[in-house]
Design a protein around this motif. Structure first.
Motif, mmCIF file in Angstrom:
data_model
loop_
_atom_site.group_PDB
_atom_site.id
_atom_site.type_symbol
_atom_site.label_atom_id
_atom_site.label_comp_id
_atom_site.label_asym_id
_atom_site.label_seq_id
_atom_site.Cartn_x
_atom_site.Cartn_y
_atom_site.Cartn_z
ATOM 1 N N ILE A 35 -15.101 -35.726 -34.910
ATOM 2 C CA ILE A 35 -14.054 -36.154 -33.978
ATOM 3 C C ILE A 35 -12.679 -35.733 -34.490
ATOM 4 O O ILE A 35 -11.812 -35.285 -33.720
ATOM 5 C CB ILE A 35 -14.123 -37.672 -33.747
ATOM 6 N N ALA A 36 -12.457 -35.852 -35.804
ATOM 7 C CA ALA A 36 -11.163 -35.459 -36.366
ATOM 8 C C ALA A 36 -10.883 -33.988 -36.093
ATOM 9 O O ALA A 36 -9.758 -33.609 -35.726
ATOM 10 C CB ALA A 36 -11.145 -35.730 -37.871
ATOM 11 N N PHE A 37 -11.901 -33.148 -36.237
ATOM 12 C CA PHE A 37 -11.711 -31.710 -36.032
ATOM 13 C C PHE A 37 -11.602 -31.377 -34.541
ATOM 14 O O PHE A 37 -10.899 -30.434 -34.169
ATOM 15 C CB PHE A 37 -12.866 -30.945 -36.672
ATOM 16 N N SER A 38 -12.281 -32.150 -33.711
ATOM 17 C CA SER A 38 -12.170 -31.921 -32.268
ATOM 18 C C SER A 38 -10.814 -32.339 -31.740
ATOM 19 O O SER A 38 -10.286 -31.730 -30.807
ATOM 20 C CB SER A 38 -13.275 -32.680 -31.526
ATOM 21 N N LEU A 39 -10.244 -33.374 -32.332
ATOM 22 C CA LEU A 39 -8.934 -33.832 -31.884
ATOM 23 C C LEU A 39 -7.872 -32.760 -32.044
ATOM 24 O O LEU A 39 -6.899 -32.721 -31.298
ATOM 25 C CB LEU A 39 -8.521 -35.091 -32.658
ATOM 26 N N ARG A 40 -8.064 -31.852 -33.037
ATOM 27 C CA ARG A 40 -7.066 -30.797 -33.205
ATOM 28 C C ARG A 40 -7.069 -29.860 -32.013
ATOM 29 O O ARG A 40 -6.028 -29.313 -31.640
ATOM 30 C CB ARG A 40 -7.292 -30.043 -34.508
ATOM 31 N N ARG A 41 -8.234 -29.635 -31.400
ATOM 32 C CA ARG A 41 -8.281 -28.793 -30.211
ATOM 33 C C ARG A 41 -7.756 -29.549 -28.998
ATOM 34 O O ARG A 41 -7.094 -28.976 -28.136
ATOM 35 C CB ARG A 41 -9.713 -28.325 -29.954
ATOM 36 N N LEU A 42 -8.051 -30.842 -28.926
ATOM 37 C CA LEU A 42 -7.533 -31.634 -27.809
ATOM 38 C C LEU A 42 -6.015 -31.659 -27.848
ATOM 39 O O LEU A 42 -5.348 -31.474 -26.825
ATOM 40 C CB LEU A 42 -8.087 -33.058 -27.884
ATOM 41 N N GLU A 43 -5.459 -31.866 -29.035
ATOM 42 C CA GLU A 43 -3.992 -31.884 -29.163
ATOM 43 C C GLU A 43 -3.405 -30.532 -28.760
ATOM 44 O O GLU A 43 -2.416 -30.462 -28.027
ATOM 45 C CB GLU A 43 -3.598 -32.209 -30.595
ATOM 46 N N GLY A 44 -4.045 -29.449 -29.224
ATOM 47 C CA GLY A 44 -3.555 -28.128 -28.855
ATOM 48 C C GLY A 44 -3.620 -27.899 -27.358
ATOM 49 O O GLY A 44 -2.711 -27.305 -26.761
ATOM 50 N N ALA B 18 -3.483 -38.718 -39.602
ATOM 51 C CA ALA B 18 -2.857 -37.737 -40.482
ATOM 52 C C ALA B 18 -3.296 -36.325 -40.119
ATOM 53 O O ALA B 18 -2.477 -35.389 -40.155
ATOM 54 C CB ALA B 18 -3.226 -38.054 -41.938
ATOM 55 N N PHE B 19 -4.558 -36.166 -39.757
ATOM 56 C CA PHE B 19 -5.061 -34.832 -39.427
ATOM 57 C C PHE B 19 -4.466 -34.321 -38.123
ATOM 58 O O PHE B 19 -4.298 -33.112 -37.931
ATOM 59 C CB PHE B 19 -6.581 -34.849 -39.352
ATOM 60 N N LEU B 20 -4.132 -35.234 -37.217
ATOM 61 C CA LEU B 20 -3.425 -34.831 -36.006
ATOM 62 C C LEU B 20 -2.050 -34.261 -36.355
ATOM 63 O O LEU B 20 -1.581 -33.318 -35.714
ATOM 64 C CB LEU B 20 -3.275 -36.018 -35.044
ATOM 65 N N LEU B 21 -1.416 -34.836 -37.360
ATOM 66 C CA LEU B 21 -0.124 -34.315 -37.801
ATOM 67 C C LEU B 21 -0.290 -32.918 -38.397
ATOM 68 O O LEU B 21 0.525 -32.018 -38.135
ATOM 69 C CB LEU B 21 0.493 -35.266 -38.832
#
Length: 426
Positions: A74-83, A129-132
């Protein structure tokens, strides 16, 4: 594109190598190639610690927080969602304030995010933090860099982009080093050190990214304004589908209503579906068949290093014969490679997957960027590429979580990889 190009130009001229260029006196080396070098080094750093290298955190995080692979995914997927959510905004910000200022802020956020990640006490704090980290990499990464490259290159655009994307392969060489540091020193100490390092190295690279060649007496590719012609070779390149110096400058609204925009968006989304899962699960999948974590990191590194060959193939063939057919072949080859990984039980089979996937992945990545540049043109590239992010990010957001769910429920990635291979090759 900066709101005040003249003032930006004067600031840049006081800062370095662009002191002397004028319309009548050109330097020996076109400054655009220095920008390519800076972009390649930036890509190397981002790939080694984030785009691919962050995968080395998956198993340590599952152990640290006693979390499932789905939870870490989920943490790694959130980076694509944010992008995907911020892409349209980023495109306009790059256009309004200029890519250089934008990237400086991005590198600072990128580093602060890593430092914050190192102090996370649970998986939810790590998510934040990973979203940041993700936001910083996005602001300092692909979209502003490619916007600058497209402004500085026309006829040699495919090659410039291919060289820039070689940074992803060069960064892969450092993945085993990152894995060793995590296993030897601990993941917290490693990511805090990474955060400090990326700020120190990234900000000077961002300052080299001058937005437009015209502000300094250039035209794209280093041509002089009074002599640049659209010669027969350029016309032939345009006829064959390669990059041409004559670009169709649609407005943003016209492009969003065009079939080409949506076709490219969904094609790009399909082409990176499998990679979205592999960015998180390739090392765990190899560990599951008996390969050690450090060796698995080395194979991941090899996958991206061999992609350099694909990037060069894509860049040069795209300039010569046009990108469409080669891109289609790359899509199919990626799908075949993921099928091989789904059934792999030995290091030999994994290496076959890594070779085929790496070459196809590199070829596809370069040519999809070239295709988008041709469709969007220079003027509106950042804004249209930003609008495409939500379209292309959907599959990459879903695929890591999908693979994690399949693994947690069945104990195997096989079904997930077969489904993702079919989507990738479609």
């Amino acid at each position: 594109m900066d709101p005040d190009p003249s003032s930006e130009s004067q600031l840049n001229k006081r800062e370095g190598p662009l002191d002397t260029p004028t319309v009548n006196q050109q330097p020996r080396v076109f400054y655009g190639w220095f920008i390519v070098a800076a972009a390649t080094l930036a890509s190397t750093i981002q790939s080694s610690v984030f785009n691919v290298g962050a995968q080395t955190l998956v198993l340590p995080l599952t152990r640290e927080f006693n979390a499932s692979r789905t939870a870490v995914s989920i943490a790694f997927s959130l980076r694509r969602l944010e992008g995907g959510l911020t892409g349209p905004i980023e495109g306009y910000l790059i256009h309004w304030i200029g890519p250089r200022r934008y990237m400086v802020g991005g590198w600072v956020i990128f580093g602060v995010g890593f430092i914050t990640s190192g102090f996370s006490q649970n998986i939810y704090q790590f998510y934040g933090a990973f979203l940041l980290v993700t936001l910083g990499q996005s602001v300092a990464g692909f979209l502003p860099i490619v916007t600058v490259l497209i402004n500085w290159f026309d006829r040699w655009r495919g090659r410039a982009i291919a060289i820039y994307q070689l940074g992803g392969s060069l960064g892969a060489l450092l993945i085993p080093v990152l894995a060793w540091l995590i296993l030897s020193l601990g993941w917290r100490q490693t990511v805090i050190g990474v955060g400090i390092a990326v700020i120190i190295m990234g900000v000077p690279l961002a300052l080299m990214m001058r937005p437009n060649p015209e502000d300094y007496g250039y035209l794209p590719d280093g041509a002089k304004p009074d002599t640049r012609k659209v010669d027969d070779a350029t016309q032939e390149a345009g006829a064959s589908g390669a990059s041409s110096s004559i670009e169709s400058e649609q407005t943003v609204s016209e492009a969003l209503r065009s079939r080409n925009f949506w076709f490219l968006g969904f094609s790009h989304s399909a082409g990176i579906t499998a990679w979205g899962a592999l960015q998180v699960h390739q090392i765990p999948a190899m560990v599951d068949i008996g390969i050690g974590e450090l060796a698995a990191a080395g194979i991941l590194s090899y996958t991206l290093v061999i992609a350099a060959l694909g990037r060069l193939i894509g860049g040069f063939l795209g300039d010569i014969v046009g990108p469409k057919k080669v891109t289609g072949l790359a899509f199919i080859s990626q799908g075949i490679a993921v099928v091989i990984l789904a059934f792999a039980t030995s290091v030999t089979q994994v290496m076959i997957f890594a070779t085929v996937f790496g070459i196809a992945f590199g070829t596809r990545g370069t040519l999809m960027t070239v295709l988008r540049a041709e469709v969007f043109g220079r003027k509106n590239f950042s804004r249209l590429a930003g609008w495409m992010d939500p379209v292309s990010s959907v599959s990459v957001f879903i695929s890591p979580i999908f693979a994690g769910l399949i693994y947690d429920s069945s104990g195997s990635y096989q079904t997930a990889f077969l489904v993702l291979a079919a989507v990738n090759a479609s």
